[in-house]
Motif scaffolding. Structure first.
Motif, PDB file in Angstrom:
ATOM      1  N   ALA A  80     -53.616  13.040 126.917  1.00 18.33           N
ATOM      2  CA  ALA A  80     -54.358  12.171 125.909  1.00 18.33           C
ATOM      3  C   ALA A  80     -55.012  12.928 124.844  1.00 18.33           C
ATOM      4  CB  ALA A  80     -55.337  11.560 126.686  1.00 18.33           C
ATOM      5  N   THR A  81     -55.526  14.182 125.089  1.00 18.10           N
ATOM      6  CA  THR A  81     -56.399  15.080 124.438  1.00 18.10           C
ATOM      7  C   THR A  81     -55.349  15.607 123.131  1.00 18.10           C
ATOM      8  OG1 THR A  81     -57.693  16.062 126.157  1.00 18.10           O
ATOM      9  CG2 THR A  81     -57.472  17.269 124.094  1.00 18.10           C
ATOM     10  N   VAL A  82     -54.080  15.887 123.542  1.00 15.97           N
ATOM     11  CA  VAL A  82     -53.327  16.355 122.746  1.00 15.97           C
ATOM     12  C   VAL A  82     -52.539  15.142 121.849  1.00 15.97           C
ATOM     13  CG1 VAL A  82     -50.648  17.222 122.429  1.00 15.97           C
ATOM     14  CG2 VAL A  82     -52.004  18.086 123.962  1.00 15.97           C
ATOM     15  N   LEU A  83     -52.537  14.071 122.151  1.00 16.11           N
ATOM     16  CA  LEU A  83     -52.085  12.755 121.397  1.00 16.11           C
ATOM     17  C   LEU A  83     -53.132  12.409 120.745  1.00 16.11           C
ATOM     18  CD1 LEU A  83     -50.014  10.846 123.966  1.00 16.11           C
ATOM     19  CD2 LEU A  83     -49.271  12.303 122.423  1.00 16.11           C
ATOM     20  N   ALA A  84     -54.569  12.741 120.854  1.00 18.73           N
ATOM     21  CA  ALA A  84     -55.631  12.410 120.012  1.00 18.73           C
ATOM     22  C   ALA A  84     -55.711  13.358 118.832  1.00 18.73           C
ATOM     23  CB  ALA A  84     -56.849  12.015 120.832  1.00 18.73           C
ATOM     24  N   GLY A  85     -55.162  14.428 118.923  1.00 13.61           N
ATOM     25  CA  GLY A  85     -55.460  15.468 117.756  1.00 13.61           C
ATOM     26  C   GLY A  85     -54.350  15.317 116.782  1.00 13.61           C
ATOM     27  N   GLU A  86     -54.175  16.052 115.925  1.00 13.51           N
ATOM     28  CA  GLU A  86     -53.279  16.221 114.797  1.00 13.51           C
ATOM     29  C   GLU A  86     -52.064  17.108 115.160  1.00 13.51           C
ATOM     30  OE1 GLU A  86     -51.342  15.393 112.257  1.00 13.51           O
ATOM     31  OE2 GLU A  86     -53.211  14.891 111.309  1.00 13.51           O
ATOM     32  N   ILE A  87     -50.909  16.476 115.144  1.00 12.90           N
ATOM     33  CA  ILE A  87     -49.672  17.165 115.619  1.00 12.90           C
ATOM     34  C   ILE A  87     -48.667  17.733 114.488  1.00 12.90           C
ATOM     35  CG2 ILE A  87     -49.375  16.130 118.169  1.00 12.90           C
ATOM     36  CD1 ILE A  87     -47.364  14.330 117.229  1.00 12.90           C
ATOM     37  N   SER A 105     -44.070  10.385 130.372  1.00 12.95           N
ATOM     38  CA  SER A 105     -43.605  10.550 129.088  1.00 12.95           C
ATOM     39  C   SER A 105     -44.095   9.778 128.294  1.00 12.95           C
ATOM     40  CB  SER A 105     -41.776  10.583 129.050  1.00 12.95           C
ATOM     41  OG  SER A 105     -41.168  11.572 129.604  1.00 12.95           O
ATOM     42  N   ARG A 106     -44.389  10.003 126.937  1.00 11.25           N
ATOM     43  CA  ARG A 106     -44.888   9.129 125.843  1.00 11.25           C
ATOM     44  C   ARG A 106     -44.183   9.786 124.564  1.00 11.25           C
ATOM     45  NH1 ARG A 106     -46.314   6.770 129.537  1.00 11.25           N
ATOM     46  NH2 ARG A 106     -48.249   5.990 130.095  1.00 11.25           N
ATOM     47  N   THR A 107     -43.754   8.758 123.720  1.00  9.02           N
ATOM     48  CA  THR A 107     -43.221   8.810 122.425  1.00  9.02           C
ATOM     49  C   THR A 107     -44.178   8.433 121.354  1.00  9.02           C
ATOM     50  OG1 THR A 107     -41.088   8.659 123.356  1.00  9.02           O
ATOM     51  CG2 THR A 107     -41.189   8.678 120.898  1.00  9.02           C
ATOM     52  N   VAL A 108     -44.382   9.220 120.366  1.00  8.19           N
ATOM     53  CA  VAL A 108     -45.430   8.896 119.186  1.00  8.19           C
ATOM     54  C   VAL A 108     -44.689   9.293 117.975  1.00  8.19           C
ATOM     55  CG1 VAL A 108     -47.389   9.449 120.880  1.00  8.19           C
ATOM     56  CG2 VAL A 108     -46.537  11.017 119.164  1.00  8.19           C
ATOM     57  N   LEU A 124     -49.376   4.343 138.910  1.00  8.49           N
ATOM     58  CA  LEU A 124     -50.129   5.218 139.648  1.00  8.49           C
ATOM     59  C   LEU A 124     -51.119   5.991 138.482  1.00  8.49           C
ATOM     60  CD1 LEU A 124     -48.000   7.208 142.136  1.00  8.49           C
ATOM     61  CD2 LEU A 124     -49.569   5.467 142.267  1.00  8.49           C
ATOM     62  N   GLY A 125     -50.643   5.696 137.165  1.00 10.95           N
ATOM     63  CA  GLY A 125     -51.333   6.346 136.157  1.00 10.95           C
ATOM     64  C   GLY A 125     -52.336   4.965 135.451  1.00 10.95           C
ATOM     65  N   SER A 126     -52.993   5.649 134.531  1.00 10.55           N
ATOM     66  CA  SER A 126     -53.769   4.667 133.468  1.00 10.55           C
ATOM     67  C   SER A 126     -53.704   5.073 132.150  1.00 10.55           C
ATOM     68  CB  SER A 126     -55.090   4.728 133.850  1.00 10.55           C
ATOM     69  OG  SER A 126     -55.830   6.089 133.833  1.00 10.55           O
ATOM     70  N   LEU A 127     -52.734   5.947 131.665  1.00  8.70           N
ATOM     71  CA  LEU A 127     -52.871   6.358 130.127  1.00  8.70           C
ATOM     72  C   LEU A 127     -52.056   5.248 129.363  1.00  8.70           C
ATOM     73  CD1 LEU A 127     -53.348   8.497 128.121  1.00  8.70           C
ATOM     74  CD2 LEU A 127     -51.178   9.414 128.714  1.00  8.70           C
ATOM     75  N   ASP A 128     -52.759   4.189 128.859  1.00 11.15           N
ATOM     76  CA  ASP A 128     -52.052   3.314 128.017  1.00 11.15           C
ATOM     77  C   ASP A 128     -51.955   3.675 126.364  1.00 11.15           C
ATOM     78  OD1 ASP A 128     -51.943   1.460 130.158  1.00 11.15           O
ATOM     79  OD2 ASP A 128     -53.914   1.067 130.130  1.00 11.15           O
ATOM     80  N   TRP A 129     -51.114   4.771 126.305  1.00 11.84           N
ATOM     81  CA  TRP A 129     -50.993   5.181 125.101  1.00 11.84           C
ATOM     82  C   TRP A 129     -49.704   4.573 124.588  1.00 11.84           C
ATOM     83  CZ3 TRP A 129     -54.670   8.807 123.042  1.00 11.84           C
ATOM     84  CH2 TRP A 129     -54.358   9.070 121.577  1.00 11.84           C
ATOM     85  N   PHE A 130     -49.641   3.377 124.196  1.00 10.54           N
ATOM     86  CA  PHE A 130     -48.476   2.641 123.954  1.00 10.54           C
ATOM     87  C   PHE A 130     -48.716   1.924 122.713  1.00 10.54           C
ATOM     88  CE2 PHE A 130     -48.146   2.504 128.459  1.00 10.54           C
ATOM     89  CZ  PHE A 130     -47.188   3.037 128.902  1.00 10.54           C
ATOM     90  N   TYR A 131     -47.602   1.783 121.720  1.00 13.30           N
ATOM     91  CA  TYR A 131     -47.784   0.886 120.562  1.00 13.30           C
ATOM     92  C   TYR A 131     -47.409  -0.296 120.914  1.00 13.30           C
ATOM     93  CZ  TYR A 131     -47.400   5.387 118.109  1.00 13.30           C
ATOM     94  OH  TYR A 131     -47.385   6.959 117.522  1.00 13.30           O
ATOM     95  N   ASP A 132     -48.102  -1.430 120.316  1.00 12.86           N
ATOM     96  CA  ASP A 132     -47.889  -2.775 120.441  1.00 12.86           C
ATOM     97  C   ASP A 132     -46.739  -3.558 119.758  1.00 12.86           C
ATOM     98  OD1 ASP A 132     -48.259  -5.269 121.572  1.00 12.86           O
ATOM     99  OD2 ASP A 132     -50.254  -5.859 120.428  1.00 12.86           O
TER     100      ASP A 132
END
Length: 366
Positions: free
Chosen positions: A158-165, A235-238, A356-364
Motif C-alpha cells: 500500500a505504501t508503494v502504491l500510494a507513492g509515485e512510480i 497481486s495488484r495491477t495499477v 484473508l486480507g484487507s487491501l482494497d486497492w481496486f479500480y471501480d
C-alpha cells in the motif's frame, strides 16, 4: 501440535504399510519438527526427518546441532559425520525398518541412488504428498500466521502504491519492497517480487528489470512476505500515473479480470474440485473474448510454501474443503501491450470463501 502431526503421519504410514518415511522437503520438515533452516543451494541439505511408527529422528550435521536441539525438542537429534545416506542406513537398521517411504517430490536422483546403495535390504517406496495432505488444512494458529504475513505485505505494498512510480525502474521498486519488508520484521520475501510494467506485464512471472515505468503503463505487482515461517502472496495491477492515464484496453481488460475474480470469490464452495473452481473465473474471461490469454491456473494453496496444495486449475482434481487457504488470481496477458492480474488469498469456510486480507486497492471498473 507436533505430536498430533506426527500421530496423523503415522496413521498414514500404517495405511500404506510403510515402516517409516524419510522427510526431505524443507516445508514438511519444518511442519513436523519446528526445525527452520533452509537447504541453501540446490543439492544441499540441512537435514532430514526419519519418522517411523514409534520414533522420530532429526538427522542433521554439526552446523545445525544447537538449532536442532532448541527448535525440535520432541525429536531425537542425530548428528551425522559421514553423509546423510549412511546415517539413514544406520538408523533404519537400528529401528528395524523394512519398507521406507521417500518423498518423491523432494528426492534428487543422485540422493536416491546413494540411499539405494546404502540401504541394501530395505525396500524404498516413492510416496507422493503424504505430509502435504496434512498441511493442506490449516488450523487457527496457522491461519493467524498467514493473516499476519499478509497484513505486513499489504502494508508495504500500500505504501508503494500510494507513492509515485512513474520514472522509477521495476528493479528499484522490487528492491525497495524487499528492504522494507525486512526492516519491518519479515524473515524475508516469500519469492522475488515481480514488478512488471508496460509490455513486460504480458509475462505472468516476469523478472523485475531495468525498465523505467512510464505514464499509462499497466504495472503488475506480485509480492509476498514470509513471517513466522508462513508465506503471503498478493497481486495488484495499477496504471502508472493514475487511472486517468489508462487506455481503453486497460479499462476493458481490468474490468473483465476483476469480474472473474469476484465471481470466483462469490461462487466457490466446499466439495468442488480445483478444476470446477477454476472454471468459474475462466468462463467469465472466455465469454469476454480473452480465454486464450488466461494461461495459468486460477490459484494455488499458500502456507509454509508459497505454492502448495490445493491446486486450483483447469486440470486439478483436488477436492476443496473447509480450512484450505488458496489464492484467486485470474489474469489476462496481451503480448506487446501488457497484462492485468489480481490476486487475493482466501480461506475456504463452510459457506464459501473469506478474504484473508484487507487491501482494497481496486479500480471501480467491473
Amino acid at each position: 501440535m507436533i505430536k498430533a502431526r506426527l500421530a496423523k503421519l503415522r496413521a498414514l504410514l500404517k495405511d500404506r504399510e510403510l515402516d517409516g518415511l524419510l522427510v526431505t522437503l524443507p516445508a514438511n520438515r519444518r511442519y513436523l519438527s519446528g526445525f527452520t533452516p533452509d537447504d541453501g543451494q540446490w543439492g544441499e541439505s540441512s537435514g532430514a526427518l526419519l519418522v517411523s511408527r514409534n520414533a522420530a529422528l532429526l538427522l542433521t550435521d554439526f552446523r545445525y546441532q544447537l538449532t536442532a536441539q532448541v527448535q525440535a525438542p520432541l525429536l531425537e537429534t542425530v548428528i551425522y559425520k559421514q553423509g546423510l545416506a549412511g546415517e539413514v542406513a544406520r538408523q533404519a537398521k537400528r529401528l528395524g525398518l523394512k519398507r521406507l517411504g521417500l518423498e518423491a517430490e523432494a528426492m534428487l536422483v543422485a540422493w536416491q541412488q546413494r540411499l539405494m546403495k546404502e540401504l541394501a535390504g530395505v525396500e524404498l517406496k516413492a510416496t507422493d504428498g503424504l505430509v502435504s495432505r496434512l498441511r493442506v488444512i490449516k488450523n487457527s494458529k496457522e491461519i493467524g500466521a498467514l493473516k499476519k504475513s499478509l497484513a505486513l505485505m499489504e502494508q508495504v505494498l500500500a505504501t508503494v502504491l500510494a507513492g509515485e512510480i512513474v520514472g522509477r525502474s521495476e528493479l528499484e521498486l522490487a528492491r525497495a519492497i524487499t528492504r522494507t519488508l525486512e526492516d519491518q520484521g519479515a524473515e524475508g520475501v516469500a519469492f522475488p517480487p515481480v514488478v512488471a510494467s508496460g509490455p513486460n506485464a504480458a509475462e505472468p512471472h516476469a523478472e523485475s528489470g531495468p525498465r523505467v515505468i512510464q505514464a499509462g503503463d499497466p504495472v503488475i505487482f506480485d509480492v509476498g512476505a514470509r513471517l513466522e515461517g508462513y508465506c503471503s502472496d498478493i497481486s495488484r495491477t495499477v496504471v502508472a500515473g493514475g487511472l486517468e492515464a489508462a487506455d481503453e484496453q486497460f479499462r476493458r481488460v481490468y474490468a473483465l479480470t476483476r469480474r472473474a475474480q469476484l465471481k470466483a470469490y462469490e461462487d466457490i464452495r466446499p466439495g468442488m474440485t480445483g478444476a470446477q473452481a477454476d472454471a468459474i473465473a475462466r468462463q467469465v474471461i472466455s465469454q469476454g473474448g480473452f480465454g486464450e490469454r488466461f494461461g495459468h491456473s486460477l490459484g494455488h494453496g499458500v502456507g509454509l510454501a508459497t505454492h502448495e496444495d490445493p491446486r486450483v486449475g483447469p486440470h486439478a482434481s483436488d477436492l476443496l474443503r473447509p480450512g484450505m487457504v488458496f489464492t484467486l488470481e485470474p489474469g489476462i496477458y496481451l503480448p506487446g501491450w501488457g497484462g492485468v492480474r489480481l490476486e487475493d488469498m482466501v480461506l475456504l469456510e463452510d459457506m464459501g470463501c473469506t478474504r484473508l486480507g484487507s487491501l482494497d486497492w481496486f479500480y471501480d471498473l467491473a
